[in-house]
Design a protein around this motif. Sequence first.
Motif, PDB file in Angstrom:
ATOM      1  N   ARG A 562       1.287  -1.066  -0.306  1.00 22.07           N
ATOM      2  CA  ARG A 562       0.243   0.016   0.179  1.00 22.07           C
ATOM      3  C   ARG A 562       0.639   0.979   0.141  1.00 22.07           C
ATOM      4  O   ARG A 562       0.932   2.032  -0.763  1.00 22.07           O
ATOM      5  CB  ARG A 562      -0.698  -0.225   1.238  1.00 22.07           C
ATOM      6  CG  ARG A 562      -2.335  -1.148   0.665  1.00 22.07           C
ATOM      7  CD  ARG A 562      -3.188  -0.879   2.310  1.00 22.07           C
ATOM      8  NE  ARG A 562      -4.244  -1.721   1.644  1.00 22.07           N
ATOM      9  CZ  ARG A 562      -4.475  -3.430   0.783  1.00 22.07           C
ATOM     10  NH1 ARG A 562      -2.853  -3.849   1.093  1.00 22.07           N
ATOM     11  NH2 ARG A 562      -5.409  -3.462   0.544  1.00 22.07           N
ATOM     12  N   ALA A 563       1.864   1.158   0.787  1.00 26.18           N
ATOM     13  CA  ALA A 563       2.850   2.189   0.812  1.00 26.18           C
ATOM     14  C   ALA A 563       3.430   2.397  -0.371  1.00 26.18           C
ATOM     15  O   ALA A 563       3.752   3.749  -0.946  1.00 26.18           O
ATOM     16  CB  ALA A 563       3.796   2.085   1.852  1.00 26.18           C
ATOM     17  N   ALA A 564       3.738   1.978  -1.464  1.00 20.88           N
ATOM     18  CA  ALA A 564       4.405   1.216  -2.383  1.00 20.88           C
ATOM     19  C   ALA A 564       3.144   2.127  -3.696  1.00 20.88           C
ATOM     20  O   ALA A 564       4.007   2.795  -4.329  1.00 20.88           O
ATOM     21  CB  ALA A 564       4.971   0.231  -3.289  1.00 20.88           C
ATOM     22  N   ILE A 565       2.521   1.711  -3.291  1.00 22.88           N
ATOM     23  CA  ILE A 565       1.168   1.902  -4.797  1.00 22.88           C
ATOM     24  C   ILE A 565       0.987   3.827  -4.399  1.00 22.88           C
ATOM     25  O   ILE A 565       0.641   4.508  -4.828  1.00 22.88           O
ATOM     26  CB  ILE A 565      -0.074   1.167  -4.129  1.00 22.88           C
ATOM     27  CG1 ILE A 565       0.740  -0.191  -4.847  1.00 22.88           C
ATOM     28  CG2 ILE A 565      -1.155   2.269  -4.749  1.00 22.88           C
ATOM     29  CD1 ILE A 565      -1.080  -1.097  -4.567  1.00 22.88           C
ATOM     30  N   HIS A 566       1.022   4.125  -3.378  1.00 24.07           N
ATOM     31  CA  HIS A 566       1.095   5.658  -2.114  1.00 24.07           C
ATOM     32  C   HIS A 566       2.478   6.416  -3.095  1.00 24.07           C
ATOM     33  O   HIS A 566       2.101   7.267  -3.542  1.00 24.07           O
ATOM     34  CB  HIS A 566       0.595   5.681  -1.449  1.00 24.07           C
ATOM     35  CG  HIS A 566      -0.764   6.024  -0.598  1.00 24.07           C
ATOM     36  ND1 HIS A 566      -2.046   5.983  -1.214  1.00 24.07           N
ATOM     37  CD2 HIS A 566      -1.389   4.724  -0.472  1.00 24.07           C
ATOM     38  CE1 HIS A 566      -2.917   5.928  -0.951  1.00 24.07           C
ATOM     39  NE2 HIS A 566      -2.746   4.681  -0.362  1.00 24.07           N
ATOM     40  N   LYS A 567       3.438   6.135  -2.705  1.00 22.96           N
ATOM     41  CA  LYS A 567       4.196   6.622  -3.093  1.00 22.96           C
ATOM     42  C   LYS A 567       4.828   6.772  -4.965  1.00 22.96           C
ATOM     43  O   LYS A 567       4.920   7.749  -5.586  1.00 22.96           O
ATOM     44  CB  LYS A 567       5.739   6.473  -3.017  1.00 22.96           C
ATOM     45  CG  LYS A 567       5.589   6.166  -1.849  1.00 22.96           C
ATOM     46  CD  LYS A 567       7.386   5.261  -1.078  1.00 22.96           C
ATOM     47  CE  LYS A 567       6.499   5.591   0.583  1.00 22.96           C
ATOM     48  NZ  LYS A 567       7.783   4.707   1.377  1.00 22.96           N
ATOM     49  N   GLU A 568       4.152   5.809  -5.170  1.00 23.02           N
ATOM     50  CA  GLU A 568       3.517   5.765  -7.453  1.00 23.02           C
ATOM     51  C   GLU A 568       2.930   7.032  -7.538  1.00 23.02           C
ATOM     52  O   GLU A 568       3.325   7.291  -8.290  1.00 23.02           O
ATOM     53  CB  GLU A 568       3.853   4.362  -7.546  1.00 23.02           C
ATOM     54  CG  GLU A 568       4.279   3.277  -8.681  1.00 23.02           C
ATOM     55  CD  GLU A 568       5.101   4.582  -9.873  1.00 23.02           C
ATOM     56  OE1 GLU A 568       5.025   5.571 -10.089  1.00 23.02           O
ATOM     57  OE2 GLU A 568       6.305   4.079  -8.859  1.00 23.02           O
ATOM     58  N   ASN A 569       2.101   6.172  -6.715  1.00 24.80           N
ATOM     59  CA  ASN A 569       0.431   7.395  -7.537  1.00 24.80           C
ATOM     60  C   ASN A 569       0.910   9.463  -7.433  1.00 24.80           C
ATOM     61  O   ASN A 569       0.335   9.769  -8.135  1.00 24.80           O
ATOM     62  CB  ASN A 569      -0.592   7.183  -6.456  1.00 24.80           C
ATOM     63  CG  ASN A 569      -1.605   8.249  -6.323  1.00 24.80           C
ATOM     64  OD1 ASN A 569      -2.286   7.979  -7.705  1.00 24.80           O
ATOM     65  ND2 ASN A 569      -2.151   9.162  -5.272  1.00 24.80           N
ATOM     66  N   TYR A 570       2.111   8.891  -5.739  1.00 25.52           N
ATOM     67  CA  TYR A 570       2.625  11.234  -5.856  1.00 25.52           C
ATOM     68  C   TYR A 570       2.824  11.335  -6.982  1.00 25.52           C
ATOM     69  O   TYR A 570       3.268  12.347  -7.563  1.00 25.52           O
ATOM     70  CB  TYR A 570       3.168  10.434  -4.719  1.00 25.52           C
ATOM     71  CG  TYR A 570       3.659  12.372  -4.264  1.00 25.52           C
ATOM     72  CD1 TYR A 570       2.179  12.978  -3.665  1.00 25.52           C
ATOM     73  CD2 TYR A 570       4.639  12.547  -4.394  1.00 25.52           C
ATOM     74  CE1 TYR A 570       3.180  14.296  -2.540  1.00 25.52           C
ATOM     75  CE2 TYR A 570       5.073  13.916  -3.517  1.00 25.52           C
ATOM     76  CZ  TYR A 570       4.336  14.839  -3.392  1.00 25.52           C
ATOM     77  OH  TYR A 570       4.282  15.727  -3.100  1.00 25.52           O
ATOM     78  N   ARG A 571       4.102  10.410  -7.221  1.00 27.29           N
ATOM     79  CA  ARG A 571       4.889  10.869  -8.742  1.00 27.29           C
ATOM     80  C   ARG A 571       4.449  11.132  -9.939  1.00 27.29           C
ATOM     81  O   ARG A 571       4.310  12.063 -10.345  1.00 27.29           O
ATOM     82  CB  ARG A 571       6.410  10.198  -8.515  1.00 27.29           C
ATOM     83  CG  ARG A 571       6.791   9.763 -10.145  1.00 27.29           C
ATOM     84  CD  ARG A 571       6.902   8.516 -10.714  1.00 27.29           C
ATOM     85  NE  ARG A 571       7.632   6.984  -9.604  1.00 27.29           N
ATOM     86  CZ  ARG A 571       8.657   6.622 -10.093  1.00 27.29           C
ATOM     87  NH1 ARG A 571       9.240   7.846 -10.712  1.00 27.29           N
ATOM     88  NH2 ARG A 571       8.866   6.329 -10.105  1.00 27.29           N
ATOM     89  N   ALA A 572       3.511   9.907 -10.071  1.00 29.98           N
ATOM     90  CA  ALA A 572       2.231   9.763 -11.393  1.00 29.98           C
ATOM     91  C   ALA A 572       1.546  11.184 -11.210  1.00 29.98           C
ATOM     92  O   ALA A 572       2.230  11.868 -12.115  1.00 29.98           O
ATOM     93  CB  ALA A 572       1.334   8.885 -11.139  1.00 29.98           C
ATOM     94  N   VAL A 573       1.093  11.444  -9.842  1.00 25.11           N
ATOM     95  CA  VAL A 573       0.109  12.816  -9.995  1.00 25.11           C
ATOM     96  C   VAL A 573       1.016  13.985 -10.232  1.00 25.11           C
ATOM     97  O   VAL A 573       1.178  15.143 -11.122  1.00 25.11           O
ATOM     98  CB  VAL A 573      -0.840  12.536  -8.752  1.00 25.11           C
ATOM     99  CG1 VAL A 573      -1.404  13.989  -8.713  1.00 25.11           C
ATOM    100  CG2 VAL A 573      -1.155  11.750  -8.707  1.00 25.11           C
ATOM    101  N   ILE A 574       1.693  14.029  -9.694  1.00 24.37           N
ATOM    102  CA  ILE A 574       2.837  15.631  -9.905  1.00 24.37           C
ATOM    103  C   ILE A 574       3.295  14.919 -10.592  1.00 24.37           C
ATOM    104  O   ILE A 574       3.568  16.459 -12.053  1.00 24.37           O
ATOM    105  CB  ILE A 574       4.123  15.594  -8.765  1.00 24.37           C
ATOM    106  CG1 ILE A 574       3.100  15.547  -7.395  1.00 24.37           C
ATOM    107  CG2 ILE A 574       4.802  16.794  -8.627  1.00 24.37           C
ATOM    108  CD1 ILE A 574       2.479  16.849  -6.879  1.00 24.37           C
ATOM    109  N   GLY A 575       3.604  14.498 -11.795  1.00 24.16           N
ATOM    110  CA  GLY A 575       4.377  14.789 -13.460  1.00 24.16           C
ATOM    111  C   GLY A 575       3.138  14.842 -13.786  1.00 24.16           C
ATOM    112  O   GLY A 575       3.631  15.515 -15.398  1.00 24.16           O
ATOM    113  N   ILE A 576       2.492  14.118 -14.240  1.00 22.63           N
ATOM    114  CA  ILE A 576       1.115  15.016 -15.082  1.00 22.63           C
ATOM    115  C   ILE A 576       1.088  15.878 -14.857  1.00 22.63           C
ATOM    116  O   ILE A 576       0.637  16.657 -15.852  1.00 22.63           O
ATOM    117  CB  ILE A 576       0.175  13.843 -14.840  1.00 22.63           C
ATOM    118  CG1 ILE A 576      -0.250  12.502 -15.401  1.00 22.63           C
ATOM    119  CG2 ILE A 576      -1.484  14.332 -15.713  1.00 22.63           C
ATOM    120  CD1 ILE A 576      -0.912  11.364 -14.484  1.00 22.63           C
ATOM    121  N   GLU A 577       1.058  16.291 -13.751  1.00 21.62           N
ATOM    122  CA  GLU A 577       0.604  18.057 -13.134  1.00 21.62           C
ATOM    123  C   GLU A 577       2.121  18.774 -13.788  1.00 21.62           C
ATOM    124  O   GLU A 577       1.631  19.728 -14.607  1.00 21.62           O
ATOM    125  CB  GLU A 577       0.384  18.420 -11.791  1.00 21.62           C
ATOM    126  CG  GLU A 577      -0.635  17.989 -11.355  1.00 21.62           C
ATOM    127  CD  GLU A 577      -1.179  18.372  -9.940  1.00 21.62           C
ATOM    128  OE1 GLU A 577      -2.660  17.964  -9.385  1.00 21.62           O
ATOM    129  OE2 GLU A 577      -0.360  18.726  -9.101  1.00 21.62           O
TER     130      GLU A 577
END
Length: 695
Positions: A562-577
């Motif tokens: 779960r922690a890994a998914i959230h970290k990956e998600n953070y990178r993805a969201v900021i990257g898209i923005e």
Amino acid sequence: MSTSARLPELFGSMVFNEATMKERLSSPAFKAWKKSVTDGTSLDSYTAGEIAEAMKQWAVEHGATHYTHWFQPMTGVTAEKHDSFITPAEGGKVIMEFSGKELVRGEPDASSFPSGGLRATFEARGYTAWDPTSPAFIKEGSLCIPTVFFSYSGHALDKKTPLLKSMDAVSKQALRILRLFGDTTTRRVIPQVGAEQEYFLIDKKLFNERRDLRYAGRTLFGAKPPRGQELEDHYFGAIKPRVAAYMKDLDETLWALGVLSKTKHNEVAPSQHEMAPIFSDANTACDTNQLAMELMKKVADRHDLVCLLHEKPFAGVNGSGKHDNWSLGTDTGVNLFKPGKTPSQNAQFLLFLAAFIKGVDEYADFLRATVAFPGNDHRLGAQEAPPAVVSIFLGDELEAVVEAIISGTVYRDAGKQTLKIGVDVLPAIPQDNTDRNRTSPMAFTGNKFEFRMLGSSQSVSGPNIALNTIMAEELEQFADILEKSTDFANDLNALIRRTLMEHKRVIFNGNGYDDAWIREAESRGLPNLTSTADALDIYTAPKNVALFQKHGIYTQAEMDARAAIHKENYRAVIGIEAKTMVDMIRRDILPAVSAYAGALTERHAGKESLGAASRYERETVKKLAALEDQLYAACEKLEADLAAVPADAERAMHFSHDMLIPDMNAARAAADALEEITDRSFWPFPTYEDLLFSV
Ligand code: ADP
Ligand code: MG
């Protein structure tokens, strides 16, 4: 017929609920289902077959042609794979079939759902299993069966499995406490949840003209309009016709699906609204909130509107949150957080209250982590309610009660009555706690706690899993002590007093927005995790993993995933923005500003040749050029940093937080300043004014 006349019939009409089951199942099958719900026993295949048949008949009568196992992968949204009921029959015909096996178990292709490393690709299989405690429903011609989702090796790949486990855990420990108070009849304690949902509604045509809204769900640029929410006239104000039509349609859609949508009103910001359902058991509340979020978007589309569930669609106006109202209720209908009328009831109330206070103090960091994701960083700790520091608001009266218990004095309420718990003289507990503090992240509101840190777009599972498990832990500790006691009344009082004394620091009744509180909180030793990057680091802290392991909610591997998914998600969201920003700067904003500066320069030259004054043109071109340069440089820096994001997810998260976000802020500042001096007709996309006052 009017909606109100149809309502009783409409409500739950698309849900295979208890009443429908009672009507359509044989008495033994209905009883077996009921027992499986209350005792958690599994159903035999014969009964499952009967239920499947009844479900299918009901679904087909209501126009369904397909069925789907509806589940909640770790992305936070729901997933479904539809199969039709059709089975080939003799003579080239088809019959509609649905077996007990198909009801109970499914095997969707799981390889595209995030597993955080829990599922190696060679065992990509994932399984779904029916959750008989949450009713099936029909949505868009499909019978949706709520299910859990797990891997071949048995790891939970979803948000429902740990939620159900946490509900069992807290029930088990709460029952031990109730037995100590002489309750022999309660068979189950059930966490109750009511999730108030905030959202924005904007015009679809304008939405489609902004790539930031389309890709990121929020505006990445936008100068503040002269009028925002200063007048506060939108809050609870009259609902505009287009919005009213949407809300009516939404209510009817939700009602048919058994969602108890109760209140609707305008929120503080222009275009912002709220939908609050009536509370229900935590599992159903999570399912229906997921369903509500999905339908809010779909219904909006029918009205040429877009429903924004992002936490911060617009800078400078309030963001959207979700208030998670949480309490514990017995299967006999008693709310364990409702102050009682007799001394014994009050002692029990105070014990549950003390357990909650202790739990929130000990796991404040984890609770914070359950609401940590990029969208919510714009709210928590960012000049907006509530702060990132977790504290509990009790209200003046209840806090005075707590003070009196700690100091050992007798508390007298306004009526000068004292009240007893057990044998000792202890304070009267105010029955009606109407005092409201809108700035507190965790407020006691009379008979429940309102956890206000949740973001509007998130699943409510995570925070409720945490609340249930934390409560299970504290109640277990209390039960261990009290079951051994030879002097119950005395030991109980001592336990309550000691607990309140030790965990008093987490109680705060003042203004949570105040900087002075943040300093005070730090001196009290309360964690202040201001960003997702900070909060996610403590998600898997040893004490947190130990808690969830002990109660059988998550394994270490499941938490790491779960922690890994959230970290990956953070990178993805900021990257898209960040990428969307670069794109909009280069292809929309800079060309528009340059064109406008060009037009001004031409006009300036024309005026000069006539000997006419041209201060406006000259000075504006200079200002535009300076800001344009600034924006260009900011964009180059953002692009360079985007190219330098580390491969490792953990490092990428911190890099995105430390580098990309400041870059984006710098770019935005320049772009917004440009917007303020650029001719409206040159600006390449709808402005805040257009968006916020469009509906
Ligand atoms: P507000 O926070 O706007 O004053 P209410 O007090 O009416 O609103 O309740 C907000 C939400 O809390 C509603 O969804 C309501 O159903 C829910 N709620 C009320 N009582 C309980 C309870 N005992 N446990 C959990 N949720 C509850
Ligand atoms: Mg509320």
